[in-house]
Enzyme design. Structure first.
Site, PDB file in Angstrom:
ATOM      1  N   CYS A 109       0.842  -1.203   0.000  1.00  7.79           N
ATOM      2  CA  CYS A 109       0.000   0.000   0.000  1.00  7.79           C
ATOM      3  C   CYS A 109       0.882   1.259   0.000  1.00  7.79           C
ATOM      4  O   CYS A 109       1.752   1.423   0.864  1.00  7.79           O
ATOM      5  CB  CYS A 109      -0.902  -0.035   1.230  1.00  7.79           C
ATOM      6  SG  CYS A 109      -1.760   1.508   1.537  1.00  7.79           S
TER       7      CYS A 109
ATOM      8  N   ASP B  47      -1.321  16.274  -1.229  1.00  5.50           N
ATOM      9  CA  ASP B  47      -1.632  15.392  -2.361  1.00  5.50           C
ATOM     10  C   ASP B  47      -0.599  15.651  -3.465  1.00  5.50           C
ATOM     11  O   ASP B  47      -0.260  16.800  -3.766  1.00  5.50           O
ATOM     12  CB  ASP B  47      -3.045  15.665  -2.881  1.00  5.50           C
ATOM     13  CG  ASP B  47      -3.530  14.571  -3.817  1.00  5.50           C
ATOM     14  OD1 ASP B  47      -4.473  13.848  -3.433  1.00  5.50           O
ATOM     15  OD2 ASP B  47      -2.967  14.455  -4.929  1.00  5.50           O
TER      16      ASP B  47
ATOM     17  N   HIS C 253      -3.719   0.663   8.613  1.00  7.64           N
ATOM     18  CA  HIS C 253      -4.287   0.412   7.286  1.00  7.64           C
ATOM     19  C   HIS C 253      -5.728  -0.074   7.375  1.00  7.64           C
ATOM     20  O   HIS C 253      -5.999  -1.143   7.930  1.00  7.64           O
ATOM     21  CB  HIS C 253      -3.453  -0.632   6.527  1.00  7.64           C
ATOM     22  CG  HIS C 253      -4.005  -0.933   5.165  1.00  7.64           C
ATOM     23  ND1 HIS C 253      -3.624  -0.229   4.050  1.00  7.64           N
ATOM     24  CD2 HIS C 253      -4.938  -1.834   4.759  1.00  7.64           C
ATOM     25  CE1 HIS C 253      -4.287  -0.685   2.997  1.00  7.64           C
ATOM     26  NE2 HIS C 253      -5.108  -1.653   3.406  1.00  7.64           N
TER      27      HIS C 253
ATOM     28  N   GLY D 187     -14.416   6.803  -7.528  1.00  6.45           N
ATOM     29  CA  GLY D 187     -13.093   7.186  -7.996  1.00  6.45           C
ATOM     30  C   GLY D 187     -11.975   6.897  -7.015  1.00  6.45           C
ATOM     31  O   GLY D 187     -10.879   7.441  -7.135  1.00  6.45           O
TER      32      GLY D 187
ATOM     33  N   HIS E 281      -6.471   2.860   0.874  1.00  6.16           N
ATOM     34  CA  HIS E 281      -6.136   3.122   2.279  1.00  6.16           C
ATOM     35  C   HIS E 281      -6.956   4.363   2.604  1.00  6.16           C
ATOM     36  O   HIS E 281      -6.753   5.412   1.968  1.00  6.16           O
ATOM     37  CB  HIS E 281      -4.624   3.364   2.421  1.00  6.16           C
ATOM     38  CG  HIS E 281      -4.152   3.648   3.818  1.00  6.16           C
ATOM     39  ND1 HIS E 281      -3.056   3.016   4.374  1.00  6.16           N
ATOM     40  CD2 HIS E 281      -4.598   4.517   4.766  1.00  6.16           C
ATOM     41  CE1 HIS E 281      -2.856   3.481   5.607  1.00  6.16           C
ATOM     42  NE2 HIS E 281      -3.789   4.410   5.856  1.00  6.16           N
TER      43      HIS E 281
ATOM     44  N   HIS F 275      -8.653   7.664   3.233  1.00  8.72           N
ATOM     45  CA  HIS F 275      -8.074   9.001   3.310  1.00  8.72           C
ATOM     46  C   HIS F 275      -9.153  10.051   3.127  1.00  8.72           C
ATOM     47  O   HIS F 275     -10.090   9.867   2.366  1.00  8.72           O
ATOM     48  CB  HIS F 275      -6.965   9.198   2.266  1.00  8.72           C
ATOM     49  CG  HIS F 275      -7.364   8.818   0.878  1.00  8.72           C
ATOM     50  ND1 HIS F 275      -7.389   7.509   0.445  1.00  8.72           N
ATOM     51  CD2 HIS F 275      -7.750   9.559  -0.186  1.00  8.72           C
ATOM     52  CE1 HIS F 275      -7.770   7.465  -0.816  1.00  8.72           C
ATOM     53  NE2 HIS F 275      -8.016   8.699  -1.233  1.00  8.72           N
TER      54      HIS F 275
ATOM     55  N   HIS G 185      -9.758  13.744   1.792  1.00  7.62           N
ATOM     56  CA  HIS G 185      -9.220  14.860   1.021  1.00  7.62           C
ATOM     57  C   HIS G 185      -9.659  16.152   1.705  1.00  7.62           C
ATOM     58  O   HIS G 185     -10.855  16.327   1.987  1.00  7.62           O
ATOM     59  CB  HIS G 185      -9.809  14.879  -0.401  1.00  7.62           C
ATOM     60  CG  HIS G 185      -9.413  13.727  -1.266  1.00  7.62           C
ATOM     61  ND1 HIS G 185      -8.408  13.814  -2.205  1.00  7.62           N
ATOM     62  CD2 HIS G 185      -9.889  12.464  -1.355  1.00  7.62           C
ATOM     63  CE1 HIS G 185      -8.297  12.650  -2.837  1.00  7.62           C
ATOM     64  NE2 HIS G 185      -9.178  11.819  -2.345  1.00  7.62           N
TER      65      HIS G 185
HETATM   66  P1  5GP Z   1      -8.592   8.716  -4.323  1.00  9.14           P
HETATM   67  O1  5GP Z   1      -8.945   8.862  -5.771  1.00  9.14           O
HETATM   68  O2  5GP Z   1      -8.185   7.307  -3.972  1.00  9.14           O
HETATM   69  O3  5GP Z   1      -9.641   9.273  -3.406  1.00  9.14           O
HETATM   70  O4  5GP Z   1      -7.362   9.674  -4.104  1.00  9.14           O
HETATM   71  C1  5GP Z   1      -6.037   9.257  -4.071  1.00  9.14           C
HETATM   72  C2  5GP Z   1      -5.203  10.511  -4.031  1.00  9.14           C
HETATM   73  O5  5GP Z   1      -3.896  10.166  -3.689  1.00  9.14           O
HETATM   74  C3  5GP Z   1      -5.164  11.244  -5.362  1.00  9.14           C
HETATM   75  O6  5GP Z   1      -5.639  12.576  -5.178  1.00  9.14           O
HETATM   76  C4  5GP Z   1      -3.683  11.199  -5.756  1.00  9.14           C
HETATM   77  O7  5GP Z   1      -3.244  12.384  -6.385  1.00  9.14           O
HETATM   78  C5  5GP Z   1      -3.000  10.954  -4.421  1.00  9.14           C
HETATM   79  N1  5GP Z   1      -1.765  10.188  -4.519  1.00  9.14           N
HETATM   80  C6  5GP Z   1      -1.586   9.028  -5.221  1.00  9.14           C
HETATM   81  N2  5GP Z   1      -0.329   8.587  -5.057  1.00  9.14           N
HETATM   82  C7  5GP Z   1       0.291   9.475  -4.228  1.00  9.14           C
HETATM   83  C8  5GP Z   1       1.606   9.544  -3.683  1.00  9.14           C
HETATM   84  O8  5GP Z   1       2.470   8.703  -3.928  1.00  9.14           O
HETATM   85  N3  5GP Z   1       1.892  10.597  -2.883  1.00  9.14           N
HETATM   86  C9  5GP Z   1       0.963  11.549  -2.571  1.00  9.14           C
HETATM   87  N4  5GP Z   1       1.346  12.557  -1.776  1.00  9.14           N
HETATM   88  N5  5GP Z   1      -0.304  11.516  -3.071  1.00  9.14           N
HETATM   89  C10 5GP Z   1      -0.629  10.482  -3.878  1.00  9.14           C
HETATM   90 ZN    ZN Z   2      -2.231   1.240   3.729  1.00 11.96          ZN
END
Ligand code: 5GP
Ligand code: ZN
Length: 114
Positions: free
Chosen positions: A6, A32, A48, A95, A100, A102, A104
């Site tokens: 992850c 992000d 996790h 989306g 894991h 999170h 935003h």
């Molecule tokens: P999701 O679409 O799963 O809600 O959002 C995942 C977020 O994680 C996206 O906004 C993407 O830009 C961010 N993200 C993906 N990989 C990384 C990473 O390696 N480092 C950081 N800081 N953000 C990441």
């Molecule tokens: Zn994780």
């Protein structure tokens, strides 16, 4: 996906770089990598859990801290007054790309519903 692979667990373990804006024993917040607003932060439990379907694995304290830290980092980044969005993309139709949990934290511009 397990904790070994992850990417957010790797960020927690400092095996991957990130711009950390807040950290305690249970919660981490970082920028992000692909910011879609002037302020775009991610707030995660260090433990996790994939998404809300697994939130029962978190303690009530950690679950509450996710929201408190969201508010704290929003204030730290100057968007409390203007307002900000706290969003969870839960599952593939929403989306979710990183499985894991999170939050935003988005601010610094006018944000609508998608
Ligand atoms: P999701 O679409 O799963 O809600 O959002 C995942 C977020 O994680 C996206 O906004 C993407 O830009 C961010 N993200 C993906 N990989 C990384 C990473 O390696 N480092 C950081 N800081 N953000 C990441
Ligand atoms: Zn994780």
């Amino acid at each position: 996906m397990d904790e070994k692979d992850c990417i957010f667990c790797k960020i927690v373990r400092k095996e991957m770089d990130s711009k950390v804006v807040y950290e305690d024993d249970e919660v981490l917040a970082f920028e992000d990598i692909n910011g879609r607003a002037p302020v775009h932060l991610l707030v995660i439990p260090k433990q996790h859990v994939a998404n809300l379907e697994e939130i029962g694995a978190l303690s009530d304290t950690v679950t509450k801290r996710l929201f408190e830290v969201s508010s704290e980092v929003a204030r730290q980044h100057g968007v409390t007054e203007g307002g900000y969005a706290v969003r969870i993309n839960n599952g593939s139709d929403a989306g979710q790309e990183v499985f894991h949990l999170h939050l935003h934290v988005l601010g610094g511009k006018r944000l609508g519903m998608p």
